[in-house]
Design an enzyme around this catalytic site. Structure first.
Site, mmCIF file in Angstrom:
data_model
loop_
_atom_site.group_PDB
_atom_site.id
_atom_site.type_symbol
_atom_site.label_atom_id
_atom_site.label_comp_id
_atom_site.label_asym_id
_atom_site.label_seq_id
_atom_site.Cartn_x
_atom_site.Cartn_y
_atom_site.Cartn_z
ATOM 1 N N ASP A 156 13.371 -20.133 1.399
ATOM 2 C CA ASP A 156 14.422 -20.807 0.626
ATOM 3 C C ASP A 156 14.441 -22.290 0.981
ATOM 4 O O ASP A 156 14.551 -23.147 0.103
ATOM 5 C CB ASP A 156 15.793 -20.214 0.964
ATOM 6 C CG ASP A 156 15.836 -18.719 0.711
ATOM 7 O OD1 ASP A 156 15.057 -18.256 -0.126
ATOM 8 O OD2 ASP A 156 16.644 -18.025 1.355
ATOM 9 N N HIS A 216 22.453 -11.892 3.263
ATOM 10 C CA HIS A 216 21.618 -13.011 2.829
ATOM 11 C C HIS A 216 21.390 -12.938 1.312
ATOM 12 O O HIS A 216 21.657 -13.894 0.581
ATOM 13 C CB HIS A 216 20.288 -12.969 3.586
ATOM 14 C CG HIS A 216 19.314 -14.034 3.205
ATOM 15 N ND1 HIS A 216 19.051 -15.116 4.020
ATOM 16 C CD2 HIS A 216 18.560 -14.208 2.098
ATOM 17 C CE1 HIS A 216 18.178 -15.897 3.420
ATOM 18 N NE2 HIS A 216 17.853 -15.361 2.252
ATOM 19 N N GLU A 217 20.963 -11.776 0.857
ATOM 20 C CA GLU A 217 20.667 -11.628 -0.570
ATOM 21 C C GLU A 217 21.944 -11.678 -1.402
ATOM 22 O O GLU A 217 21.940 -12.219 -2.513
ATOM 23 C CB GLU A 217 19.914 -10.326 -0.840
ATOM 24 C CG GLU A 217 18.569 -10.175 -0.126
ATOM 25 C CD GLU A 217 17.602 -11.313 -0.423
ATOM 26 O OE1 GLU A 217 17.692 -11.916 -1.506
ATOM 27 O OE2 GLU A 217 16.763 -11.616 0.452
ATOM 28 N N PRO A 228 0.839 -1.212 0.000
ATOM 29 C CA PRO A 228 0.000 0.000 0.000
ATOM 30 C C PRO A 228 0.870 1.256 0.000
ATOM 31 O O PRO A 228 1.959 1.244 0.579
ATOM 32 C CB PRO A 228 -0.780 -0.096 1.325
ATOM 33 C CG PRO A 228 -0.500 -1.423 1.905
ATOM 34 C CD PRO A 228 0.648 -2.041 1.181
HETATM 35 P P1 ADP Z 1 -1.480 2.976 -3.565
HETATM 36 O O1 ADP Z 1 -2.566 3.157 -4.550
HETATM 37 O O2 ADP Z 1 -0.333 2.165 -4.079
HETATM 38 O O3 ADP Z 1 -1.900 2.525 -2.214
HETATM 39 P P2 ADP Z 1 -1.325 5.810 -3.829
HETATM 40 O O4 ADP Z 1 -1.089 5.963 -5.267
HETATM 41 O O5 ADP Z 1 -2.700 6.040 -3.331
HETATM 42 O O6 ADP Z 1 -0.809 4.399 -3.319
HETATM 43 O O7 ADP Z 1 -0.301 6.758 -3.060
HETATM 44 C C1 ADP Z 1 -0.704 7.568 -2.014
HETATM 45 C C2 ADP Z 1 0.068 8.877 -2.030
HETATM 46 O O8 ADP Z 1 1.444 8.637 -1.768
HETATM 47 C C3 ADP Z 1 0.049 9.543 -3.372
HETATM 48 O O9 ADP Z 1 -1.075 10.349 -3.500
HETATM 49 C C4 ADP Z 1 1.331 10.348 -3.344
HETATM 50 O O10 ADP Z 1 1.130 11.547 -2.635
HETATM 51 C C5 ADP Z 1 2.250 9.498 -2.532
HETATM 52 N N1 ADP Z 1 3.126 8.672 -3.358
HETATM 53 C C6 ADP Z 1 3.208 7.313 -3.333
HETATM 54 N N2 ADP Z 1 4.140 6.865 -4.192
HETATM 55 C C7 ADP Z 1 4.651 7.950 -4.798
HETATM 56 C C8 ADP Z 1 5.661 8.153 -5.797
HETATM 57 N N3 ADP Z 1 6.323 7.143 -6.340
HETATM 58 N N4 ADP Z 1 5.926 9.417 -6.179
HETATM 59 C C9 ADP Z 1 5.269 10.451 -5.642
HETATM 60 N N5 ADP Z 1 4.314 10.334 -4.702
HETATM 61 C C10 ADP Z 1 4.009 9.107 -4.266
HETATM 62 ZN ZN ZN Z 2 16.700 -16.102 0.777
#
Ligand code: ADP
Ligand code: ZN
Length: 585
Positions: free
Chosen positions: A489, A411-412, A191
């Site tokens: 693994d 590990h990696e 998320p």
């Molecule tokens: P997801 O849908 O993956 O849960 P969101 O797209 O809703 O995440 O991201 C939530 C907020 O986090 C976005 O509105 C933005 O403000 C910020 N954010 C997340 N990833 C990025 C990114 N790669 N670049 C800029 N802002 C980001």
């Molecule tokens: Zn491993």
């Protein structure tokens, strides 16, 4: 507008109330008080008191006396009545006044009631269409200002989504070659990694409308409603020609159908089916792209992932150090700030998602505003960092500890090094200490040389690669410090060893016999098989340890590279190790 409609509604109600009271007054008060017996009237007539009589068809007549009083009496309805009156010198008015008295308000009343009924039925219609409107409004259409530049990092995802943008922008170019536009794309990852943002950016870049719904909106609605919503959604999107439809929390409707589970799942199935039907219902190059987001790809119904459905899977991973730097930069750029060590902040924020970074910067801005500072400074960032960290769950807090990062890195690095040495044909796409949704630590292998037969040596080497993570931990940190990180693994390697000895005829205890054809083994035979498996894994493990010991300096440089950059790609590895694999050439 709504208020105005309500006011209009009051008018006929008021009018009809007035009419009703007038009619009541007419019939019960006015007529009752002045109603006189017909014989009384005859007496008045005889005495010459009557001045005028108004005749009509109603049951009563209006009598006007010479002294100015008037009353009603029963209408005898005799044919000679009028003549009778006239000969007695009474003036006769023939009119419908009395009946008009009632008929006008009555007809007004009827009209009013009619209009009330019409208004009511319209209102019911409006409100029922309102609910369906509201359902539709669950999906929001954005006037989209997002571009790929609003997403920092996520380079791989952006690259793979670029095709979709191009498809949407220049469908003719692809039509010419008979290329099919991908209908469904699944974005998967933790998320807050920017999946929604990426979907919006696709729509923004292509300049098409963006419709967003969430899978969880479809849960616990009445059977059929979810399916109807899906149909409405597609109808709306299609009416715009081209569009991006985004379904967040796809797992809420697209979870694997667990057999035998009744109740509650029926609605989900219907919703899912209608989604699949809609998706197969539009032509390949119609310009509707469905993008769905989920935290986990493996829980989705395989029916969804088939070709022609969601057949493009794009991983949206947690940002590595350099991506975090870009994200921090992006959000600081828009704010007044001074003397902030962005690099060190990007190192301190391992395992932060884009959303977490955004909220960290926002927190710092709030702190700066509260302290009336002209700029956001390092001090505000520090404060915000401790606040954010405190709110983090324990696992992430722990893994932020340098020691844990180090263990993961070794590990990696162990996996990567043994893979380079033992399976040079398999190219390593990337090694990462950023956890992925597939498991702790990230280590991607792609197998280019798919020979038709997998031989025993290959399987042994594969097991060695799998054991290398654990072996590296043990070599660097000591036997007592090994972690549970190798759980997956060991799971894999055990499966391969067992198959070699019991299924592929590569062991001694069963020889060329297959266990699955033998049925259950005697406990003695089972023990023999297990002993052989154990001996094999022990041999391979010590071989791996030796290999790592001999190449400890390379192992170290890979691990240090990982600690610094968090993600190393194939080319980085080749540079660090000087090991030339066929793919790197
Ligand atoms: P997801 O849908 O993956 O849960 P969101 O797209 O809703 O995440 O991201 C939530 C907020 O986090 C976005 O509105 C933005 O403000 C910020 N954010 C997340 N990833 C990025 C990114 N790669 N670049 C800029 N802002 C980001
Ligand atoms: Zn491993």
């Amino acid at each position: 507008m709504n208020r105005f409609k309500k006011k209009i509604f009051i008018i006929p109600v008021l009018i009809s109330l007035i009419c009703i009271s007038y009619l009541i007054y007419q019939t019960f008060i006015l007529e009752k008080t002045a109603h006189v017996n017909y014989t009384e009237f005859l007496k008045d007539k005889k005495n010459g008191n009557v001045e005028a009589v108004t005749i009509n068809d109603a049951s009563t007549l209006k009598i006007k006396l010479k002294n100015g009083a008037d009353y009603y009496t029963d209408n005898p309805r005799t044919l000679t009545f009028k003549e009778d009156l006239l000969t007695s010198g009474i003036s006769v008015k023939e009119s419908n006044v009395v009946s008009l008295n009632k008929s006008i308000p009555s007809s007004i009343l009827i009209i009013c009631i009619f209009s009330i009924v019409i208004m009511l039925s319209k209102k019911i219609k409006v409100s029922s269409s309102m609910t369906s409107m509201e359902i539709l409004n669950n999906e929001k259409e954005f006037k989209n200002k997002y571009k790929f530049s609003s997403v920092a990092g996520n380079e791989e995802a952006k690259e793979s989504l670029n095709d979709i943008v191009d498809f949407l922008k220049n469908p003719d170019k692809y039509n010419k070659y008979g290329a099919r536009m991908p209908k469904g794309i699944i974005l998967y990852g933790e998320p807050g990694t920017g999946k929604t943002l990426l979907a919006k950016a696709v729509a923004g870049e292509a300049g098409v409308p963006f419709y967003a719904v969430s899978g969880s909106d479809f849960v616990q609605v009445y059977v059929g409603v979810g399916a109807a919503r899906i149909r409405n959604l597609f109808k709306k999107a299609k009416s715009k020609g081209k569009a991006v439809i985004f379904i967040d929390e796809m797992d809420a409707i697209g979870k694997m159908r667990s057999s035998g589970k009744i109740g509650g799942s029926e609605e989900r199935d219907q919703t899912l089916n209608s989604l699949l039907t809609e998706m197969s219902g539009f032509n390949d190059n119609e310009g509707i792209v469905v993008m769905a987001a989920t935290n986990r790809l493996d829980v989705l119904d395989p029916a969804l992932l088939r070709p022609g459905r969601f057949d493009r899977h794009v991983e949206v991973a947690l940002p590595d150090a350099s991506a975090r730097e870009k994200i921090i930069n992006l959000y600081l750029e828009q704010k007044p700030c001074r003397d902030i060590d962005i690099k060190s902040l990007s190192y301190k924020t391992a395992y932060f998602s884009g959303a977490k970074l955004e909220s960290l910067i926002n927190e710092a801005a709030i702190i700066a505003a509260k302290s009336d500072s002209d700029f956001i400074t390092e001090e505000h960032i520090e404060k915000a960092y401790s606040i954010t960290i405190a709110g983090y769950n324990k696992i992430v807090r722990d893994s932020l500890r340098e020691e844990d990062r180090k263990i993961t890195a070794y590990h990696e690095a162990g996996h990567a090094l043994v893979s380079l040495l033992k399976l040079p044909e398999d190219s390593i796409e990337k090694v990462s200490i950023i956890p992925t949704s597939k498991g702790a630590g990230g280590y991607t292998l792609s197998i280019p040389a798919d020979s038709a037969y997998i031989n025993m040596q290959y399987l042994k080497n594969k097991i060695m690669v799998l054991l290398a993570g654990r072996a590296s931990e043990e070599l660097i940190f000591g036997e007592k410090m090994v972690t549970t990180g190798a759980y997956n693994d060991l799971n894999e390697s055990t499966k391969i060893i067992q198959s070699m000895i019991t299924e592929y005829g590569m062991g001694n205890s069963l020889g060329l016999l297959r266990k699955s054809s033998l049925g259950s083994l005697s406990s003695e035979a089972s023990k023999e098989v297990i002993d052989e498996c154990k001996a094999m894994v022990e041999n391979l493990y010590s071989e791996v340890k030796m290999l790592l010991q001999d190449n400890k300096s390379i192992l170290k440089s890979i691990a240090e590279g990982l600690l610094e950059k968090e993600t190393l790609y194939g080319a980085d590895l080749a540079k660090l190790t000087n090991i030339i694999t066929p793919q790197a050439v």
